[in-house]
Scaffold this motif. Structure first.
Motif, PDB file in Angstrom:
ATOM      1  N   GLN A  87       0.809  -1.223   0.000  1.00 19.80           N
ATOM      2  CA  GLN A  87       0.000   0.000   0.000  1.00 19.80           C
ATOM      3  C   GLN A  87       0.841   1.272   0.000  1.00 19.80           C
ATOM      4  O   GLN A  87       0.541   2.222  -0.722  1.00 19.80           O
ATOM      5  N   TRP A  88       1.920   1.324   0.822  1.00 25.11           N
ATOM      6  CA  TRP A  88       2.695   2.558   0.818  1.00 25.11           C
ATOM      7  C   TRP A  88       3.484   2.702  -0.486  1.00 25.11           C
ATOM      8  O   TRP A  88       3.709   3.821  -0.970  1.00 25.11           O
ATOM      9  N   ARG A  89       3.881   1.574  -1.070  1.00 25.32           N
ATOM     10  CA  ARG A  89       4.545   1.649  -2.368  1.00 25.32           C
ATOM     11  C   ARG A  89       3.572   2.125  -3.450  1.00 25.32           C
ATOM     12  O   ARG A  89       3.963   2.849  -4.370  1.00 25.32           O
ATOM     13  N   LEU A  90       2.328   1.707  -3.351  1.00 26.71           N
ATOM     14  CA  LEU A  90       1.303   2.192  -4.281  1.00 26.71           C
ATOM     15  C   LEU A  90       1.089   3.694  -4.100  1.00 26.71           C
ATOM     16  O   LEU A  90       0.923   4.436  -5.083  1.00 26.71           O
ATOM     17  N   ALA A  91       1.069   4.141  -2.855  1.00 23.74           N
ATOM     18  CA  ALA A  91       0.928   5.574  -2.590  1.00 23.74           C
ATOM     19  C   ALA A  91       2.079   6.347  -3.216  1.00 23.74           C
ATOM     20  O   ALA A  91       1.878   7.386  -3.868  1.00 23.74           O
ATOM     21  N   ARG A  92       3.281   5.829  -3.062  1.00 21.71           N
ATOM     22  CA  ARG A  92       4.467   6.501  -3.586  1.00 21.71           C
ATOM     23  C   ARG A  92       4.455   6.572  -5.112  1.00 21.71           C
ATOM     24  O   ARG A  92       4.663   7.641  -5.692  1.00 21.71           O
ATOM     25  N   VAL A  93       4.214   5.438  -5.762  1.00 20.50           N
ATOM     26  CA  VAL A  93       4.289   5.442  -7.222  1.00 20.50           C
ATOM     27  C   VAL A  93       3.135   6.233  -7.842  1.00 20.50           C
ATOM     28  O   VAL A  93       3.304   6.864  -8.891  1.00 20.50           O
ATOM     29  N   THR A  94       1.966   6.239  -7.195  1.00 20.16           N
ATOM     30  CA  THR A  94       0.849   7.023  -7.720  1.00 20.16           C
ATOM     31  C   THR A  94       1.148   8.509  -7.578  1.00 20.16           C
ATOM     32  O   THR A  94       0.842   9.320  -8.467  1.00 20.16           O
ATOM     33  N   HIS A  95       1.753   8.886  -6.460  1.00 15.40           N
ATOM     34  CA  HIS A  95       2.238  10.262  -6.252  1.00 15.40           C
ATOM     35  C   HIS A  95       3.241  10.628  -7.332  1.00 15.40           C
ATOM     36  O   HIS A  95       3.171  11.702  -7.944  1.00 15.40           O
ATOM     37  N   ASP A  96       4.185   9.726  -7.614  1.00 17.61           N
ATOM     38  CA  ASP A  96       5.214   9.990  -8.617  1.00 17.61           C
ATOM     39  C   ASP A  96       4.601  10.090 -10.014  1.00 17.61           C
ATOM     40  O   ASP A  96       5.008  10.925 -10.826  1.00 17.61           O
ATOM     41  N   LYS A  97       3.642   9.237 -10.278  1.00 18.20           N
ATOM     42  CA  LYS A  97       2.950   9.268 -11.572  1.00 18.20           C
ATOM     43  C   LYS A  97       2.242  10.612 -11.763  1.00 18.20           C
ATOM     44  O   LYS A  97       2.236  11.180 -12.864  1.00 18.20           O
ATOM     45  N   ALA A  98       1.680  11.131 -10.677  1.00 17.57           N
ATOM     46  CA  ALA A  98       0.992  12.418 -10.742  1.00 17.57           C
ATOM     47  C   ALA A  98       1.953  13.552 -11.097  1.00 17.57           C
ATOM     48  O   ALA A  98       1.555  14.535 -11.743  1.00 17.57           O
ATOM     49  N   LYS A  99       3.208  13.438 -10.672  1.00 22.08           N
ATOM     50  CA  LYS A  99       4.181  14.486 -10.950  1.00 22.08           C
ATOM     51  C   LYS A  99       4.406  14.692 -12.450  1.00 22.08           C
ATOM     52  O   LYS A  99       4.756  15.784 -12.891  1.00 22.08           O
ATOM     53  N   TYR A 100       4.225  13.624 -13.215  1.00 18.07           N
ATOM     54  CA  TYR A 100       4.426  13.702 -14.660  1.00 18.07           C
ATOM     55  C   TYR A 100       3.157  14.106 -15.405  1.00 18.07           C
ATOM     56  O   TYR A 100       3.195  14.328 -16.614  1.00 18.07           O
ATOM     57  N   GLU A 101       2.047  14.190 -14.689  1.00 10.82           N
ATOM     58  CA  GLU A 101       0.765  14.515 -15.316  1.00 10.82           C
ATOM     59  C   GLU A 101       0.632  16.023 -15.508  1.00 10.82           C
ATOM     60  O   GLU A 101       0.743  16.788 -14.551  1.00 10.82           O
ATOM     61  N   LYS A 102       0.385  16.448 -16.728  1.00 19.10           N
ATOM     62  CA  LYS A 102       0.284  17.873 -17.039  1.00 19.10           C
ATOM     63  C   LYS A 102      -1.102  18.437 -16.736  1.00 19.10           C
ATOM     64  O   LYS A 102      -1.236  19.606 -16.375  1.00 19.10           O
ATOM     65  N   ASP A 103      -2.127  17.609 -16.892  1.00 12.88           N
ATOM     66  CA  ASP A 103      -3.491  18.061 -16.649  1.00 12.88           C
ATOM     67  C   ASP A 103      -3.735  18.199 -15.147  1.00 12.88           C
ATOM     68  O   ASP A 103      -3.583  17.239 -14.392  1.00 12.88           O
ATOM     69  N   LYS A 104      -4.106  19.395 -14.716  1.00 13.86           N
ATOM     70  CA  LYS A 104      -4.255  19.683 -13.287  1.00 13.86           C
ATOM     71  C   LYS A 104      -5.317  18.804 -12.630  1.00 13.86           C
ATOM     72  O   LYS A 104      -5.127  18.306 -11.506  1.00 13.86           O
ATOM     73  N   HIS A 105      -6.444  18.607 -13.311  1.00 14.73           N
ATOM     74  CA  HIS A 105      -7.529  17.801 -12.750  1.00 14.73           C
ATOM     75  C   HIS A 105      -7.109  16.344 -12.602  1.00 14.73           C
ATOM     76  O   HIS A 105      -7.353  15.717 -11.556  1.00 14.73           O
ATOM     77  N   LYS A 106      -6.453  15.806 -13.620  1.00 19.01           N
ATOM     78  CA  LYS A 106      -5.989  14.416 -13.557  1.00 19.01           C
ATOM     79  C   LYS A 106      -4.920  14.255 -12.480  1.00 19.01           C
ATOM     80  O   LYS A 106      -4.879  13.241 -11.784  1.00 19.01           O
ATOM     81  N   ARG A 107      -4.093  15.277 -12.353  1.00 11.34           N
ATOM     82  CA  ARG A 107      -3.033  15.224 -11.343  1.00 11.34           C
ATOM     83  C   ARG A 107      -3.631  15.180  -9.940  1.00 11.34           C
ATOM     84  O   ARG A 107      -3.200  14.400  -9.082  1.00 11.34           O
ATOM     85  N   GLN A 108      -4.635  16.016  -9.696  1.00 12.20           N
ATOM     86  CA  GLN A 108      -5.289  16.031  -8.393  1.00 12.20           C
ATOM     87  C   GLN A 108      -5.946  14.684  -8.095  1.00 12.20           C
ATOM     88  O   GLN A 108      -5.863  14.167  -6.969  1.00 12.20           O
ATOM     89  N   ASN A 109      -6.593  14.093  -9.095  1.00 10.00           N
ATOM     90  CA  ASN A 109      -7.246  12.799  -8.896  1.00 10.00           C
ATOM     91  C   ASN A 109      -6.232  11.711  -8.567  1.00 10.00           C
ATOM     92  O   ASN A 109      -6.493  10.831  -7.724  1.00 10.00           O
ATOM     93  N   LEU A 110      -5.078  11.764  -9.205  1.00 10.18           N
ATOM     94  CA  LEU A 110      -4.031  10.794  -8.898  1.00 10.18           C
ATOM     95  C   LEU A 110      -3.507  10.973  -7.480  1.00 10.18           C
ATOM     96  O   LEU A 110      -3.236   9.998  -6.775  1.00 10.18           O
ATOM     97  N   MET A 111      -3.369  12.228  -7.047  1.00 13.48           N
ATOM     98  CA  MET A 111      -2.906  12.482  -5.691  1.00 13.48           C
ATOM     99  C   MET A 111      -3.920  11.973  -4.661  1.00 13.48           C
ATOM    100  O   MET A 111      -3.542  11.428  -3.621  1.00 13.48           O
ATOM    101  N   LEU A 112      -5.202  12.130  -4.959  1.00 15.39           N
ATOM    102  CA  LEU A 112      -6.233  11.606  -4.054  1.00 15.39           C
ATOM    103  C   LEU A 112      -6.222  10.078  -4.042  1.00 15.39           C
ATOM    104  O   LEU A 112      -6.415   9.462  -2.990  1.00 15.39           O
ATOM    105  N   GLU A 113      -5.973   9.494  -5.189  1.00 14.73           N
ATOM    106  CA  GLU A 113      -5.833   8.035  -5.252  1.00 14.73           C
ATOM    107  C   GLU A 113      -4.639   7.596  -4.405  1.00 14.73           C
ATOM    108  O   GLU A 113      -4.720   6.627  -3.643  1.00 14.73           O
ATOM    109  N   ALA A 114      -3.544   8.325  -4.550  1.00 15.87           N
ATOM    110  CA  ALA A 114      -2.341   8.006  -3.770  1.00 15.87           C
ATOM    111  C   ALA A 114      -2.621   8.098  -2.274  1.00 15.87           C
ATOM    112  O   ALA A 114      -2.178   7.255  -1.484  1.00 15.87           O
TER     113      ALA A 114
END
Length: 289
Positions: A87-114
């Motif tokens: 679970q914490w590794r999933l949180a980390r990689v989802t956070h990292d994936k969000a860093k590469y996301e240019k769309d602000k809305h998609k980035r926020q959703n990924l951070m909430l998923e993380a």
């Protein structure tokens, strides 16, 4: 790490009362220390401990090589496994994936998923430094669209989780950096913002550049050159404390940093601009391409 508190703390640290005063997102690097953790797979899920250990081993290899999408695809298959290491590794990689996301809305959703994975990791193991670190780093993303008073309260909770992570692992230089970043963000708040916030909502956290510097230097002492953002913030702290010589030293190191992540790129660019503004642009001519 955008670890604007987490620490996202946003890259733009120039906050005002109309912005998120709790968004101190630590600049958590995409590469962080691998701490020892036990596989704690629980029934009724049918994943064996051996399988999970193999998944974790493969995940850590992908993380070290910065294969973020492959890592996410690997771990997301096991998102329902009641295992805090997953679970914490999933949180980390989802956070990292969000860093590469240019769309602000998609980035926020990924951070909430993380955050949902970090929350689950903490529920599974409240004695894990990883669980507290990622919970603290992602907590502020849950404050989107809510009142400023709650955002300020969240900022205090963010700090509590970083403190707990460091209590559980005294050598955790990521949490040292995160606390330093947290201190830096709130040290920047001018007196009038503090007065208004205190009168209308709640007192902002107290912090100083000197306190921020001590935490950031402690992280650097524990693991030299582990993150460009740490070097940048040390330089900026020295700048605020009117120590130009040390400021130039650390800003120069940040300007020479080998870029691996979006945060590295942003911090390196900011260090370059600060050096030019301070009249030391010649130091970056050989290190920028």
């Amino acid at each position: 790490m955008y670890f604007r508190f987490p620490i996202t703390f946003h890259r733009n640290l120039d906050l005002d009362l109309d912005q998120d005063l709790s968004t101190v997102e630590p600049a958590i690097p995409l590469l962080e220390p691998q701490l020892q953790g036990r596989c704690t797979v629980k029934s009724p899920l049918c994943h064996s401990t051996t399988i999970m250990l193999n998944v974790i081993e493969e995940a850590d290899k992908l993380y070290q090589s910065l294969e973020i999408n492959k890592l996410y695809d690997l771990l997301i298959k096991h998102k329902d496994v009641m295992n805090y290491d997953i679970q914490w590794r999933l949180a980390r990689v989802t956070h990292d994936k969000a860093k590469y996301e240019k769309d602000k809305h998609k980035r926020q959703n990924l951070m909430l998923e993380a955050f949902s994975y970090a929350e689950k990791a903490l529920e599974l193991n409240s004695n894990s430094a990883h669980s507290h670190r990622w919970y603290g780093a992602l907590l502020h993303f849950t404050t989107e669209g809510i009142g400023l008073k709650h955002k300020i309260k969240t900022a205090y909770k963010v700090r509590e989780h970083f403190d707990k992570a460091l209590e559980l692992d005294p050598n955790d230089y990521i949490s040292m950096h995160s606390i330093g970043y947290w201190c830096f963000v709130f040290a920047e708040r001018p007196w009038y913002q503090r007065k208004i916030a205190s009168a209308l909502f709640e007192a902002l956290p107290e912090a100083s550049y000197d306190e921020a510097l001590q935490w950031l230097l402690k992280a650097e002492e524990e693991k030299r050159n582990f993150m460009c953002t740490n070097l940048l913030l040390i330089g900026k702290c020295y700048q605020h404390l009117h120590n130009k010589e040390k400021a130039v030293e650390f800003l120069h190191r940040a300007a020479e940093y080998e870029v691996k992540t979006p945060d590295d790129e942003d911090s390196k660019h900011e260090a370059r601009e600060l050096l030019k503004h301070m009249g030391h642009g010649h130091l970056i001519q050989s290190c920028f391409h």
